[in-house]
Design an enzyme around this catalytic site. Sequence first.
Site, PDB file in Angstrom:
ATOM      1  N   ASP A  10       3.948  14.074  10.865  1.00 33.20           N
ATOM      2  CA  ASP A  10       3.081  14.147   9.687  1.00 33.20           C
ATOM      3  C   ASP A  10       3.013  15.582   9.171  1.00 33.20           C
ATOM      4  OD1 ASP A  10       2.587  11.383   9.630  1.00 33.20           O
ATOM      5  OD2 ASP A  10       1.031  11.569  11.151  1.00 33.20           O
ATOM      6  N   LYS A  31       8.790   9.469  13.848  1.00 29.01           N
ATOM      7  CA  LYS A  31       8.250   8.616  12.786  1.00 29.01           C
ATOM      8  C   LYS A  31       8.086   9.446  11.521  1.00 29.01           C
ATOM      9  CE  LYS A  31       3.798   7.240  12.418  1.00 29.01           C
ATOM     10  NZ  LYS A  31       3.426   7.470  11.012  1.00 29.01           N
ATOM     11  N   ASP A  58       7.791   4.749   8.444  1.00 23.68           N
ATOM     12  CA  ASP A  58       6.472   4.098   8.385  1.00 23.68           C
ATOM     13  C   ASP A  58       5.907   4.172   6.972  1.00 23.68           C
ATOM     14  OD1 ASP A  58       3.884   3.202   9.008  1.00 23.68           O
ATOM     15  OD2 ASP A  58       3.264   5.115   9.867  1.00 23.68           O
ATOM     16  N   LYS A  60       4.763   1.277   5.359  1.00 24.06           N
ATOM     17  CA  LYS A  60       3.755   0.200   5.245  1.00 24.06           C
ATOM     18  C   LYS A  60       3.782  -0.480   3.876  1.00 24.06           C
ATOM     19  CE  LYS A  60       0.416   2.445   8.350  1.00 24.06           C
ATOM     20  NZ  LYS A  60       0.936   3.817   8.445  1.00 24.06           N
ATOM     21  N   HIS A  62       3.503  -3.060   0.901  1.00 28.58           N
ATOM     22  CA  HIS A  62       2.538  -4.129   0.613  1.00 28.58           C
ATOM     23  C   HIS A  62       2.554  -4.346  -0.894  1.00 28.58           C
ATOM     24  CE1 HIS A  62      -1.866  -5.698   1.365  1.00 28.58           C
ATOM     25  NE2 HIS A  62      -1.114  -6.553   0.701  1.00 28.58           N
ATOM     26  N   ASP A  63       3.309  -5.364  -1.339  1.00 27.27           N
ATOM     27  CA  ASP A  63       3.442  -5.618  -2.785  1.00 27.27           C
ATOM     28  C   ASP A  63       3.882  -7.069  -2.947  1.00 27.27           C
ATOM     29  OD1 ASP A  63       3.831  -5.272  -5.603  1.00 27.27           O
ATOM     30  OD2 ASP A  63       4.303  -3.157  -5.272  1.00 27.27           O
ATOM     31  N   ILE A  64       4.223  -7.470  -4.149  1.00 30.27           N
ATOM     32  CA  ILE A  64       4.678  -8.854  -4.320  1.00 30.27           C
ATOM     33  C   ILE A  64       6.026  -9.020  -3.598  1.00 30.27           C
ATOM     34  CG2 ILE A  64       3.389  -9.256  -6.458  1.00 30.27           C
ATOM     35  CD1 ILE A  64       6.060  -8.838  -7.979  1.00 30.27           C
ATOM     36  N   PRO A  65       6.324 -10.252  -3.143  1.00 30.38           N
ATOM     37  CA  PRO A  65       7.531 -10.449  -2.324  1.00 30.38           C
ATOM     38  C   PRO A  65       8.813  -9.898  -2.936  1.00 30.38           C
ATOM     39  CG  PRO A  65       6.168 -12.417  -2.248  1.00 30.38           C
ATOM     40  CD  PRO A  65       5.513 -11.489  -3.247  1.00 30.38           C
ATOM     41  N   THR A  67       9.329  -7.446  -5.057  1.00 30.46           N
ATOM     42  CA  THR A  67       9.368  -5.979  -5.031  1.00 30.46           C
ATOM     43  C   THR A  67       9.657  -5.482  -3.618  1.00 30.46           C
ATOM     44  OG1 THR A  67       7.822  -5.906  -6.865  1.00 30.46           O
ATOM     45  CG2 THR A  67       7.977  -3.913  -5.527  1.00 30.46           C
ATOM     46  N   THR A 121      -5.433   1.203  12.935  1.00 29.15           N
ATOM     47  CA  THR A 121      -6.234   1.660  14.088  1.00 29.15           C
ATOM     48  C   THR A 121      -7.430   2.507  13.633  1.00 29.15           C
ATOM     49  OG1 THR A 121      -4.434   3.252  14.347  1.00 29.15           O
ATOM     50  CG2 THR A 121      -4.599   1.537  16.000  1.00 29.15           C
ATOM     51  N   ARG A 183      -4.393   9.021  22.567  1.00 31.29           N
ATOM     52  CA  ARG A 183      -5.049  10.303  22.816  1.00 31.29           C
ATOM     53  C   ARG A 183      -5.055  10.605  24.305  1.00 31.29           C
ATOM     54  NH1 ARG A 183      -4.330  10.263  18.302  1.00 31.29           N
ATOM     55  NH2 ARG A 183      -5.682  10.709  16.534  1.00 31.29           N
ATOM     56  N   ARG A 213      -1.069  13.796  16.271  1.00 29.42           N
ATOM     57  CA  ARG A 213      -1.760  15.069  16.457  1.00 29.42           C
ATOM     58  C   ARG A 213      -1.879  15.530  17.905  1.00 29.42           C
ATOM     59  NH1 ARG A 213      -6.111  12.996  12.194  1.00 29.42           N
ATOM     60  NH2 ARG A 213      -5.347  11.079  13.156  1.00 29.42           N
TER      61      ARG A 213
END
Length: 239
Positions: A10, A31, A58, A60, A62-65, A67, A121, A183, A213
């Site tokens: 990140d 990642k 990663d 993630k 999440h849209d119409i199938p 797309t 999470t 952690r 982190r």
Amino acid sequence: MKTSPIIALDFDSSQKVIDFLEPFESDVNVKVGMQLYYKEGPAIISKLKERGFDIFLDLKLHDIPNTVMFAMEVLASLGVSLVNVHAAGGKTMMEAALEGLDKGTPAGTKRPSIIGVTQLTSTDERQVREEQLIEASLQESVLHYAKLTKEAGLDGVVCSVHEAAIITEICGPEFMKVTPGIRLPESGTHDQKRIATPEEAREEGSTHIVVGRAITGAKDPRAAYEQINARWKGMEWNE
Ligand code: C5P
């Protein structure tokens, strides 16, 4: 993807990533998330591949199938090992994601694995009830999404360590359980709510752990990685 811990890169630039990875061997998994990918684009994937790392991209989706299908076709051509979608996008969307990946995987190469995000999470019971207006418990919601993900033909889920054992019972040991929120006992929780140690992840049946982190923020990231890897694999390590 190898079973080594997956380090969440990140960072906001390629240079920071290259500098950070300098002391690591290519046996670690990495990642690439939204921040880095949106800043550096596919070039960062090529750079990491040149160095031999297995990559979890990663984003993630999440849209119409439709797309998601076309987006996955593009991602499949990058040569990453693992991609993901939000299971909340629905079964048809997940099936479309798989179809896109199949189409986009270059001939003679392996299709990237694909997993569904159940509940983040960082999500807790209150959010599930008050913000998502779901009456089921957080665990029931996670399980429901895990079953849906499996029915759609995906390879596994992203979940917290606390749901890994029951998902193994329901979806089988081969179903990937990729668990962030890892952690060490002495490190802070940050914005994560459902956290666990590497040992707990192993005992509960996670197949892969994602660690950000606790490694990237450590004074000696390589030493932090070695300790987490040893704890995860149940080996001895030197403090
Ligand atoms: O720093 P930390 O170990 O909390 O980083 C966890 C990483 O895993 C972040 O990159 C975050 O985006 C990702 N992640 C998560 N929870 C999910 C899916 C991905 O924390 N459900």
